[in-house]
Design a protein around this motif. Structure first.
Motif, PDB file in Angstrom:
ATOM      1  N   PRO A 146       0.823  -1.215   0.000  1.00  0.00           N
ATOM      2  CA  PRO A 146       0.000   0.000   0.000  1.00  0.00           C
ATOM      3  C   PRO A 146       0.853   1.259   0.000  1.00  0.00           C
ATOM      4  O   PRO A 146       1.953   1.276   0.556  1.00  0.00           O
ATOM      5  CB  PRO A 146      -0.812  -0.119   1.302  1.00  0.00           C
ATOM      6  N   ASP A 147       0.369   2.311  -0.637  1.00  0.00           N
ATOM      7  CA  ASP A 147       1.086   3.578  -0.686  1.00  0.00           C
ATOM      8  C   ASP A 147       1.101   4.219   0.692  1.00  0.00           C
ATOM      9  O   ASP A 147       0.129   4.145   1.442  1.00  0.00           O
ATOM     10  CB  ASP A 147       0.383   4.516  -1.680  1.00  0.00           C
ATOM     11  N   GLY A 153      -5.286  11.933   0.285  1.00  0.00           N
ATOM     12  CA  GLY A 153      -4.100  12.783   0.271  1.00  0.00           C
ATOM     13  C   GLY A 153      -3.560  12.960  -1.141  1.00  0.00           C
ATOM     14  O   GLY A 153      -3.165  14.060  -1.540  1.00  0.00           O
ATOM     15  N   GLN A 154      -3.576  11.878  -1.904  1.00  0.00           N
ATOM     16  CA  GLN A 154      -3.149  11.957  -3.292  1.00  0.00           C
ATOM     17  C   GLN A 154      -4.105  12.829  -4.110  1.00  0.00           C
ATOM     18  O   GLN A 154      -3.676  13.584  -4.990  1.00  0.00           O
ATOM     19  CB  GLN A 154      -3.084  10.554  -3.893  1.00  0.00           C
ATOM     20  N   GLU A 157      -3.402  16.452  -3.458  1.00  0.00           N
ATOM     21  CA  GLU A 157      -2.183  16.859  -4.165  1.00  0.00           C
ATOM     22  C   GLU A 157      -2.452  17.043  -5.654  1.00  0.00           C
ATOM     23  O   GLU A 157      -1.978  17.998  -6.271  1.00  0.00           O
ATOM     24  CB  GLU A 157      -1.098  15.795  -3.961  1.00  0.00           C
ATOM     25  N   LYS A 158      -3.233  16.141  -6.221  1.00  0.00           N
ATOM     26  CA  LYS A 158      -3.575  16.229  -7.641  1.00  0.00           C
ATOM     27  C   LYS A 158      -4.365  17.504  -7.922  1.00  0.00           C
ATOM     28  O   LYS A 158      -4.115  18.196  -8.920  1.00  0.00           O
ATOM     29  CB  LYS A 158      -4.389  15.005  -8.060  1.00  0.00           C
ATOM     30  N   LEU A 159      -5.319  17.838  -7.046  1.00  0.00           N
ATOM     31  CA  LEU A 159      -6.116  19.050  -7.216  1.00  0.00           C
ATOM     32  C   LEU A 159      -5.228  20.290  -7.105  1.00  0.00           C
ATOM     33  O   LEU A 159      -5.352  21.233  -7.898  1.00  0.00           O
ATOM     34  CB  LEU A 159      -7.227  19.110  -6.174  1.00  0.00           C
ATOM     35  N   ALA A 160      -4.330  20.292  -6.123  1.00  0.00           N
ATOM     36  CA  ALA A 160      -3.442  21.440  -5.932  1.00  0.00           C
ATOM     37  C   ALA A 160      -2.550  21.646  -7.148  1.00  0.00           C
ATOM     38  O   ALA A 160      -2.347  22.778  -7.602  1.00  0.00           O
ATOM     39  CB  ALA A 160      -2.589  21.236  -4.683  1.00  0.00           C
ATOM     40  N   ASN A 161      -2.028  20.560  -7.698  1.00  0.00           N
ATOM     41  CA  ASN A 161      -1.151  20.662  -8.871  1.00  0.00           C
ATOM     42  C   ASN A 161      -1.914  21.148 -10.100  1.00  0.00           C
ATOM     43  O   ASN A 161      -1.423  21.987 -10.865  1.00  0.00           O
ATOM     44  CB  ASN A 161      -0.504  19.306  -9.164  1.00  0.00           C
ATOM     45  N   ALA A 162      -3.133  20.614 -10.286  1.00  0.00           N
ATOM     46  CA  ALA A 162      -3.948  21.012 -11.438  1.00  0.00           C
ATOM     47  C   ALA A 162      -4.364  22.478 -11.326  1.00  0.00           C
ATOM     48  O   ALA A 162      -4.359  23.217 -12.317  1.00  0.00           O
ATOM     49  CB  ALA A 162      -5.178  20.121 -11.552  1.00  0.00           C
ATOM     50  N   ALA A 163      -4.727  22.895 -10.109  1.00  0.00           N
ATOM     51  CA  ALA A 163      -5.130  24.293  -9.899  1.00  0.00           C
ATOM     52  C   ALA A 163      -3.943  25.226 -10.121  1.00  0.00           C
ATOM     53  O   ALA A 163      -4.080  26.296 -10.724  1.00  0.00           O
ATOM     54  CB  ALA A 163      -5.687  24.466  -8.487  1.00  0.00           C
TER      55      ALA A 163
END
Length: 236
Positions: A146-147, A153-154, A157-163
């Motif tokens: 498992p990660d 949490g991932q 992070e994905k939303l923050a990067n896309a935004a």
């Protein structure tokens, strides 16, 4: 008339001075066509940039919706991400006993299973047949670790990067704030889409004017050639 326009006009007038009428008219048409060409290129670049921005906003919207799906229907708008992350962390926590169990599973692999598991994907089918890759995937699934990060949490992070890629930021801590962020993203996309329609109308208008300018210049050149041919023909 602005200072720049005035200077441009004076400069053009100076360039036309001393030219015959046909050459002067040809020069004016050529300058007009080149100016429209430059405006068209600028408008096309603006359209491309807006399309790219809409794409980035759509990526952020997709990430936000994926994150929203992590909440169940019974979760209220105040359900915090930290609570969801905490519950996920407990569910996927890696322990020494789990690692020992995974090692035991691998130790129990037969010689053939170990060969399949260790083989490169592209070589599995050639060595072990069509079912080789599927068998490798099943063996690997038994040992999947498992990660350390949670799914939520991932997602954050994905939303923050896309935004960030779209030049915006969202500080979301619970489901309610996330839903507001989703509505804001939809509004941004709608605004950009409306502006895109206006951009396309301007692009079409400039394209038509550019084509008309080049057609006019082409016709003018043809008339000049016909006129000179006629004069030369009369002199013979």
């Amino acid at each position: 008339m602005s200072d720049v326009s005035a200077v441009s006009f004076v400069s053009s007038a100076a360039q036309l001075e001393g030219l015959d009428l046909e050459t002067a008219l040809m020069s004016v048409q050529s300058q007009r066509a080149n100016l429209l060409e430059a405006q068209l290129e600028g408008q096309l670049k603006e359209v491309q940039e807006r399309n790219a921005q809409i794409g980035k906003l759509n990526e952020a919207l997709g990430a936000a919706r994926e994150l929203s799906a992590r909440f169940s229907e019974k979760d209220g708008s105040t359900k915090k991400f930290s609570e969801l992350i905490d519950s996920e962390s407990k569910a996927i926590e890696k322990t020494d006993s789990w690692k020992a169990e995974a090692k035991s599973i691998k130790d129990s692999f037969s010689k053939e299973e170990l060969e399949i598991y260790n083989a490169k994907d592209f070589a599995v089918q050639d060595t072990f047949g069509k079912e080789g890759l599927e068998r490798k995937q099943l063996l690997a699934a038994k040992l999947t670790v498992p990660d350390d990060r949670t799914v939520t949490g991932q997602g954050l992070e994905k939303l923050a990067n896309a935004a960030s890629a779209a030049g915006i930021s969202f500080d979301v801590n619970n489901k309610g704030e996330l839903e507001k962020a989703i509505e804001n993203l939809k509004s941004m996309i709608d605004t950009q889409s409306n502006s895109q329609q206006m951009d396309m109308l301007r692009l079409q208008s400039l394209s038509n004017k550019r084509n008309e300018a080049f057609d006019t210049m082409t016709n003018f050149v043809k008339k000049m050639q016909d006129s000179r041919s006629s004069i030369i023909g009369n002199m013979r």
